[in-house]
Design a protein around this motif. Structure first.
Motif, mmCIF file in Angstrom:
data_model
loop_
_atom_site.group_PDB
_atom_site.id
_atom_site.type_symbol
_atom_site.label_atom_id
_atom_site.label_comp_id
_atom_site.label_asym_id
_atom_site.label_seq_id
_atom_site.Cartn_x
_atom_site.Cartn_y
_atom_site.Cartn_z
ATOM 1 N N ASN A 1 0.840 -1.182 0.000
ATOM 2 C CA ASN A 1 0.000 0.000 0.000
ATOM 3 C C ASN A 1 0.882 1.241 0.000
ATOM 4 N N ASP A 2 0.488 2.191 -0.808
ATOM 5 C CA ASP A 2 1.244 3.428 -0.917
ATOM 6 C C ASP A 2 0.622 4.500 -0.041
ATOM 7 N N ALA A 3 1.182 5.707 -0.099
ATOM 8 C CA ALA A 3 0.657 6.844 0.653
ATOM 9 C C ALA A 3 0.250 7.931 -0.335
ATOM 10 N N LEU A 4 -0.917 8.501 -0.111
ATOM 11 C CA LEU A 4 -1.429 9.583 -0.945
ATOM 12 C C LEU A 4 -1.100 10.905 -0.271
ATOM 13 N N VAL A 5 -0.558 11.840 -1.042
ATOM 14 C CA VAL A 5 -0.255 13.175 -0.529
ATOM 15 C C VAL A 5 -1.110 14.161 -1.313
ATOM 16 N N VAL A 6 -2.010 14.846 -0.615
ATOM 17 C CA VAL A 6 -2.901 15.814 -1.253
ATOM 18 C C VAL A 6 -2.167 17.148 -1.340
ATOM 19 N N LEU A 7 -1.930 17.612 -2.571
ATOM 20 C CA LEU A 7 -1.165 18.838 -2.794
ATOM 21 C C LEU A 7 -2.098 20.020 -3.036
ATOM 22 N N GLU A 8 -1.902 21.070 -2.272
ATOM 23 C CA GLU A 8 -2.724 22.264 -2.459
ATOM 24 C C GLU A 8 -1.887 23.532 -2.386
ATOM 25 N N ASP A 9 -1.372 23.854 -1.226
ATOM 26 C CA ASP A 9 -0.617 25.075 -1.006
ATOM 27 C C ASP A 9 0.874 24.791 -1.167
ATOM 28 N N ASP B 1 -6.697 15.572 -11.429
ATOM 29 C CA ASP B 1 -8.020 15.594 -12.029
ATOM 30 C C ASP B 1 -8.694 16.928 -11.720
ATOM 31 N N VAL B 2 -9.911 17.080 -12.233
ATOM 32 C CA VAL B 2 -10.686 18.295 -12.020
ATOM 33 C C VAL B 2 -11.892 17.920 -11.168
ATOM 34 N N VAL B 3 -12.110 18.662 -10.088
ATOM 35 C CA VAL B 3 -13.203 18.389 -9.168
ATOM 36 C C VAL B 3 -13.986 19.666 -8.905
ATOM 37 N N GLU B 4 -15.264 19.512 -8.573
ATOM 38 C CA GLU B 4 -16.063 20.684 -8.199
ATOM 39 C C GLU B 4 -15.450 21.356 -6.974
ATOM 40 N N GLU B 5 -15.165 20.539 -5.975
ATOM 41 C CA GLU B 5 -14.458 21.012 -4.783
ATOM 42 C C GLU B 5 -13.694 19.843 -4.188
ATOM 43 N N ARG B 6 -12.687 20.156 -3.419
ATOM 44 C CA ARG B 6 -11.860 19.108 -2.808
ATOM 45 C C ARG B 6 -12.578 18.569 -1.572
ATOM 46 N N THR B 7 -13.265 17.449 -1.716
ATOM 47 C CA THR B 7 -14.016 16.889 -0.598
ATOM 48 C C THR B 7 -13.294 15.685 -0.013
ATOM 49 N N ALA B 8 -13.614 15.385 1.231
ATOM 50 C CA ALA B 8 -13.031 14.220 1.900
ATOM 51 C C ALA B 8 -13.411 12.938 1.167
ATOM 52 N N ASN B 9 -14.656 12.821 0.742
ATOM 53 C CA ASN B 9 -15.098 11.607 0.053
ATOM 54 C C ASN B 9 -14.321 11.382 -1.232
ATOM 55 N N HIS B 10 -14.049 12.442 -1.956
ATOM 56 C CA HIS B 10 -13.292 12.300 -3.207
ATOM 57 C C HIS B 10 -11.853 11.869 -2.916
ATOM 58 N N ILE B 11 -11.264 12.427 -1.882
ATOM 59 C CA ILE B 11 -9.892 12.051 -1.503
ATOM 60 C C ILE B 11 -9.851 10.584 -1.093
ATOM 61 N N VAL B 12 -10.844 10.141 -0.343
ATOM 62 C CA VAL B 12 -10.926 8.728 0.050
ATOM 63 C C VAL B 12 -11.010 7.851 -1.192
ATOM 64 N N ASP B 13 -11.845 8.250 -2.158
ATOM 65 C CA ASP B 13 -11.983 7.476 -3.402
ATOM 66 C C ASP B 13 -10.659 7.371 -4.153
ATOM 67 N N VAL B 14 -9.946 8.485 -4.262
ATOM 68 C CA VAL B 14 -8.657 8.485 -4.965
ATOM 69 C C VAL B 14 -7.656 7.598 -4.227
ATOM 70 N N ALA B 15 -7.618 7.705 -2.920
ATOM 71 C CA ALA B 15 -6.685 6.885 -2.126
ATOM 72 C C ALA B 15 -6.987 5.397 -2.318
ATOM 73 N N HIS C 1 -5.985 4.022 -5.743
ATOM 74 C CA HIS C 1 -4.542 3.866 -5.929
ATOM 75 C C HIS C 1 -3.905 3.028 -4.819
ATOM 76 N N ASP C 2 -4.720 2.273 -4.115
ATOM 77 C CA ASP C 2 -4.251 1.320 -3.099
ATOM 78 C C ASP C 2 -3.391 1.994 -2.032
ATOM 79 N N CYS C 3 -3.859 3.129 -1.541
ATOM 80 C CA CYS C 3 -3.143 3.852 -0.492
ATOM 81 C C CYS C 3 -3.799 3.585 0.859
#
Length: 151
Positions: A2-10, A94-108, A111-113
């Motif tokens: 399992n990998d680690a997902l890093v959410v990049l914003e700032d 990707d392009v999202v309406e807004e950065r939501t927790a549910n979307h981040i969970v889905d991406v993780a 990608h088996d994170c």
């Protein structure tokens, strides 16, 4: 594995977040998945900018090239923050309406994170109750570990 997902914003805060994630990945023998989402608003802003450049260059940019803005942001950030770390990483954008927790969970999960690194923001308890808190929802809904760096 399992990998680690890093959410990049700032950019500034994410450099420290990336270094923390890289130390984890190196110690746990994991790879990093750098997630660089653009909101619809950011995508349209990038499209507008590239449209202006395209007029000067006499060419049109497609959606993939516009999404390349998110890839470029992640690649430059990773190159700076991870250059002296011996860690494998890949980029997802990707392009999202807004950065939501549910979307981040889905991406993780996609990608088996099993670990997510993200930025949090300081809010008062009243602010959390009224507006909600993405980091709090991520911690409650993600079935793995969540590391938060306060921004």
């Amino acid at each position: 594995m399992n990998d680690a997902l890093v959410v990049l914003e700032d950019r500034d805060a994410c450099e420290d977040l990336l270094r923390e994630a890289a130390m984890y990945a190196k110690g746990a023998d994991r790879d990093l998945v750098l997630y660089s989402p653009l909101t619809t608003e950011e995508f349209e802003e990038a499209a507008s900018t590239l449209d202006e450049i395209g007029r000067v260059e006499n060419r049109e940019y497609n959606d993939d090239e516009i999404l390349g803005v998110a890839f470029t942001f992640a690649r430059e950030l990773a190159s700076d923050a991870l250059e002296d770390m011996d860690v494998e990483w890949s980029i997802v954008a990707d392009v999202v309406e807004e950065r939501t927790a549910n979307h981040i969970v889905d991406v993780a999960e996609e990608h088996d994170c099993d670990h997510v690194f993200t930025l949090g923001s300081q809010r008062s308890p009243t602010g959390k109750a009224v507006f909600g808190d993405r980091t709090q929802r991520l911690i409650l809904n993600f079935p793995g570990y969540v590391t938060t760096k306060m921004n």
